[in-house]
Motif scaffolding. Structure first.
Motif, PDB file in Angstrom:
ATOM      1  N   SER B 162       0.822  -1.212   0.000  1.00 34.41           N
ATOM      2  CA  SER B 162       0.000   0.000   0.000  1.00 34.41           C
ATOM      3  C   SER B 162       0.857   1.265   0.000  1.00 34.41           C
ATOM      4  CB  SER B 162      -0.953   0.001   1.190  1.00 34.41           C
ATOM      5  OG  SER B 162      -0.232   0.180   2.384  1.00 34.41           O
ATOM      6  N   THR B 167      -2.021   1.581  -5.805  1.00 33.38           N
ATOM      7  CA  THR B 167      -2.258   0.262  -5.224  1.00 33.38           C
ATOM      8  C   THR B 167      -3.532  -0.349  -5.801  1.00 33.38           C
ATOM      9  OG1 THR B 167      -1.186   0.921  -3.175  1.00 33.38           O
ATOM     10  CG2 THR B 167      -2.601  -1.015  -3.072  1.00 33.38           C
ATOM     11  N   ILE B 189      -6.658   1.262   1.339  1.00 33.87           N
ATOM     12  CA  ILE B 189      -5.389   1.091   0.625  1.00 33.87           C
ATOM     13  C   ILE B 189      -5.569   1.072  -0.890  1.00 33.87           C
ATOM     14  CG2 ILE B 189      -4.286  -0.116   2.553  1.00 33.87           C
ATOM     15  CD1 ILE B 189      -4.612  -2.724   0.967  1.00 33.87           C
ATOM     16  N   ARG B 222      -8.231   8.353   0.007  1.00 31.89           N
ATOM     17  CA  ARG B 222      -6.911   8.173  -0.619  1.00 31.89           C
ATOM     18  C   ARG B 222      -6.468   9.477  -1.268  1.00 31.89           C
ATOM     19  NH1 ARG B 222      -2.914   4.719   0.244  1.00 31.89           N
ATOM     20  NH2 ARG B 222      -2.529   3.842  -1.809  1.00 31.89           N
TER      21      ARG B 222
END
Lengths: 324, 324
Positions: B162, B167, B189, B222
């Motif tokens: 990650s 990812t 992740i 993210r």
């Protein structure tokens, strides 16, 4: 802010065997509660009496069934049994939780049995400091035997289980290439081997391969003069479980006769203290500020990312900043 | 004593693309060779150009097939591809090694592809410092893309993957309870989701559940404004692989547009530097001697095992001894 806990009262109730208090203490360990130092200090004087037995093996080998059968056998001899199922701290689950499955069995209503799964997701290296503390809760709560088992197969889970007084490694036929499914590392951590599903084709082969591996390996690998026994079992029928208990008793007597109990407890304590110290240092790394108010870690890592500094020189800068 | 290595010559040969030199450097990382600081210093100036793509998912989801298909697609666009398969450092193996399986495919004779499995058995926390160094070897050797994938599902393997620039999390129907097989952690992740085995019953359900999870979760999880795409694939037939490459390219453009490349490289460097610093401190712990010549760790742990000292107080003693 984590809610403040009346540690003295909670520990008293856990020592009186109240399952809710025991469970609450383990939850506080899982959550890395800020009062953990106080909790550990309150528990330490009452711990050190339980026998710690670790169980591990590849997925599908029958760990939960074996644990359930082992609990029955230990209960029949009058022992109070605490079970800690070390959960793989992975974002990907590996089937039903062991603890949940066992909890549904005949032991659900037995007050002499306490079963608990423990996960430490998100804490790198968390199992190393959390597991000994959860074991200490069960130990101080007066359980005669604490079974610690892995649900996962990660190195950190296996490391934790192998710090028990006695470690049981389970294997079974039909798991890929039989004994090949286990790498050489199992020889180093096993005090007792169980070949489960011994009624299936291939059990003889697993046992023969295992004997060969054992005789090839150095005998002293787990201490002087202990030869790892191999117990065959069919856990769902309870077959071989008395033999497993007998093998564990024999290993306990051997530990006592060779002063190995103290060696293993020392090793476990060193592992725990080191894990706590590292956790504290990790927290400090992020806090150490350099001249410009930016953390030393952040500045050093920025230079590594830019190709100006190598990571070992950066690590040395961190350590120097830590020292003063 | 580990054999001394001519680092300059080895790095030159690796930069010239010689597979044996590249493999040797990664072996030295695996073995925690004492010259690693020198090696890292020699590589750092040449690293930082490769795109790092992480791949993870539960066992059986089709990671190796997807990786093989992804290599083909990337090679078709002219990119040189290095693959690092992060092996579960468990005493129990989880089937054939990914790298071994891929190596046997059409890429075996392609000099623009380098595939390597890496295990760090016996080094607790070893993946955290070893993986970035192995990635740096491939990066400095001039591979345009470095694919890092987990074979195992332990937290440490997933953590490492990650830390990539992008990812990829793979899921598939028929893995237990579908999306339930993945815990909430995967949302945090994943930059790109792949629903592999999309020709099977249940693929729609997996995708629908995944969309629901994504819309329930905070969008910014993210980074700002990136919406995790879901790519459907049937990896053995190569279906969906062009879409995966396109999703990865779109994410790379997004990273560049939002200065997120620098953020991720900084995060990766911080993780590496911290892991190296902790490894060095861990080594020092055992070396620090108290008055009687016994290590401070050993003495403090002995008092914990005896119930005289709690482990947090013992850890503080260790840290104090470290400081002065």
């Amino acid at each position: 802010m984590a809610k403040s806990v009346d540690v003295g009262e909670l520990v008293d109730r856990a020592r009186a065997g109240q399952p809710r208090a025991i469970g609450r203490l383990i939850s506080l360990v899982e959550d890395a509660h800020p009062q953990l130092p106080e909790i550990a200090a309150a528990l330490v004087p009452y711990a050190g009496h339980a026998r710690i037995v670790g169980l591990t093996g590849p997925p599908g080998v029958g760990k939960s069934t074996t644990t359930a059968a082992l609990i029955s056998a230990l209960r029949a001899s009058g022992a109070r049994v605490g079970v800690l199922a070390v959960d793989p701290s992975s974002p990907f689950s590996g089937g039903a939780l062991l603890g949940d499955r066992i909890r549904m069995t005949e032991h659900a209503t037995d007050s002499g049995v306490f079963i608990r799964s423990m996960a430490t997701r998100g804490h790198l290296g968390g199992l190393a400091w959390a597991s000994p503390q959860a074991i200490r809760v069960l130990d101080a709560a007066g359980f005669d035997v604490v079974l610690v088992e892995t649900v996962g197969v990660g190195q950190s889970e296996v490391d934790v289980v192998s710090l028990a007084d006695s470690t049981v490694v389970l294997l079974a036929p039909g798991m890929g290439d039989g004994i090949q499914a286990a790498k050489a590392g199992v020889l180093e951590i096993a005090d007792v081997f169980v070949v489960n599903k011994a009624d299936r084709d291939g059990a003889d082969l697993v046992e023969r391969d295992l004997r060969q591996m054992i005789s090839l390996a150095r005998r002293e690998i787990r201490g002087p003069s202990w030869r790892q026994p191999i117990v065959r079992s069919v856990a769902p029928r309870g077959e071989g479980v008395d033999e497993l208990v007998a093998a564990l008793d024999k290993h306990r007597d051997w530990l006592a006769a060779h002063d190995e109990f103290a060696v293993r407890r020392q090793r476990r304590a060193e592992s725990e203290v080191q894990a706590i110290a590292i956790e504290r240092l990790r927290a400090r790394f992020g806090d150490i500020r350099g001249a410009a108010g930016r953390s030393v870690l952040s500045t050093a890592a920025g230079r590594v990312a830019a190709g100006e500094l190598d990571p070992y020189a950066a690590a040395d800068q961190m350590i120097a900043a830590l020292d003063g």
